[in-house]
Write a protein that holds these residues in place. Structure first.
Motif, mmCIF file in Angstrom:
data_model
loop_
_atom_site.group_PDB
_atom_site.id
_atom_site.type_symbol
_atom_site.label_atom_id
_atom_site.label_comp_id
_atom_site.label_asym_id
_atom_site.label_seq_id
_atom_site.Cartn_x
_atom_site.Cartn_y
_atom_site.Cartn_z
ATOM 1 N N ARG A 98 -6.999 -6.445 -5.510
ATOM 2 C CA ARG A 98 -6.643 -6.083 -6.898
ATOM 3 C C ARG A 98 -6.335 -7.330 -7.721
ATOM 4 N N ARG A 119 -5.331 -5.268 0.379
ATOM 5 C CA ARG A 119 -5.669 -4.405 -0.759
ATOM 6 C C ARG A 119 -5.129 -4.973 -2.063
ATOM 7 N N ARG A 168 -10.399 3.199 -2.561
ATOM 8 C CA ARG A 168 -10.186 4.601 -2.179
ATOM 9 C C ARG A 168 -11.349 5.111 -1.338
ATOM 10 N N GLU A 183 -10.406 -0.042 -7.607
ATOM 11 C CA GLU A 183 -9.608 1.077 -7.095
ATOM 12 C C GLU A 183 -10.514 2.152 -6.506
#
Length: 220
Positions: free
Chosen positions: A154, A150, A204, A200
């Motif tokens: 990013r 993750r 999610r 993001e």
């Protein structure tokens, strides 16, 4: 259908990487950097330190492009079997590349076209670049592989600001007819803010879908 969309997404990403690298090679290695309108504006500034600036810029470009190229290959295949060793080696090169590019970028912020507004935008980009990559490295050293992935996503979202900066800059100057200073000020913030927001939301969404699938599986 899902596999076709994924394949199309990967092809699009690789094409964008190729086009961007081609642009950088032409602009800064085949054509002189002094031919760039932005660089010409800096040269018009009294006492502008062109020699140290251009040296740091090349470090930023080469290191940043190295990370930019490596990124998709790290996500394209799962690091299993013999590929795990290559994944690890490329990962360390990616981290080192961002370290050099990020630190060099912080120096370049002082001379950003658009003054303190764009300088702060680029500084935040470089800071988040180093932070997201550093956390990703810490996660993998702690063997928290899901979190590592993750944070690497990013990190690459910030890396991809190389592209989105120019995607904003062109319409701002050509379609909206903004001055280059104003366009750079806006693009220096939007290029990484929108990237991180989109990533993001995607992360999610995947987390929610994974939890839903797990819940359904338990029920069944």
């Amino acid at each position: 259908m899902k596999k076709i969309k994924q394949k199309t997404g990967w092809i699009t990403l690789f094409v964008m990487v190729f086009l961007f690298i081609a642009y950088v090679l032409i602009q800064y290695f085949i054509v002189s950097p002094k031919e760039s309108g932005v660089v010409q504006g800096k040269l018009a500034t009294p006492h502008f330190p062109y020699r140290p600036w251009i040296g740091v810029l090349y470090v930023h470009i080469v290191a940043g492009c190295t990370a930019f190229i490596i990124g998709p290959f790290q996500f394209f295949k799962k690091p299993v079997g013999k590929g795990a060793s290559l994944h690890r080696k490329l990962g360390y090169i990616y981290v080192l590349s961002i370290l050099f590019a990020g630190v060099a970028g912080m120096y370049l912020c002082w001379y950003a076209t658009g003054g303190i507004i764009s300088g702060l935008g680029f500084f935040m980009l470089d800071l988040l670049w180093l932070v997201t990559t550093g956390i990703a490295l810490r996660m993998v050293l702690q063997k928290k592989f899901a979190a590592h992935r993750r944070w690497m996503i990013r990190s690459y979202a910030v890396t991809f600001a190389f592209v989105t900066f120019r995607l904003y800059l062109l319409p701002f100057t050509l379609l909206l007819n903004l001055s280059i200073q104003t366009a750079i000020q806006m693009s220096s913030w939007l290029c990484w803010i929108t990237n991180l927001l989109l990533i993001e939301l995607l992360l999610r969404r995947k987390t929610v879908n994974a939890k839903t699938e797990l819940h359904i599986t338990r029920i069944l």
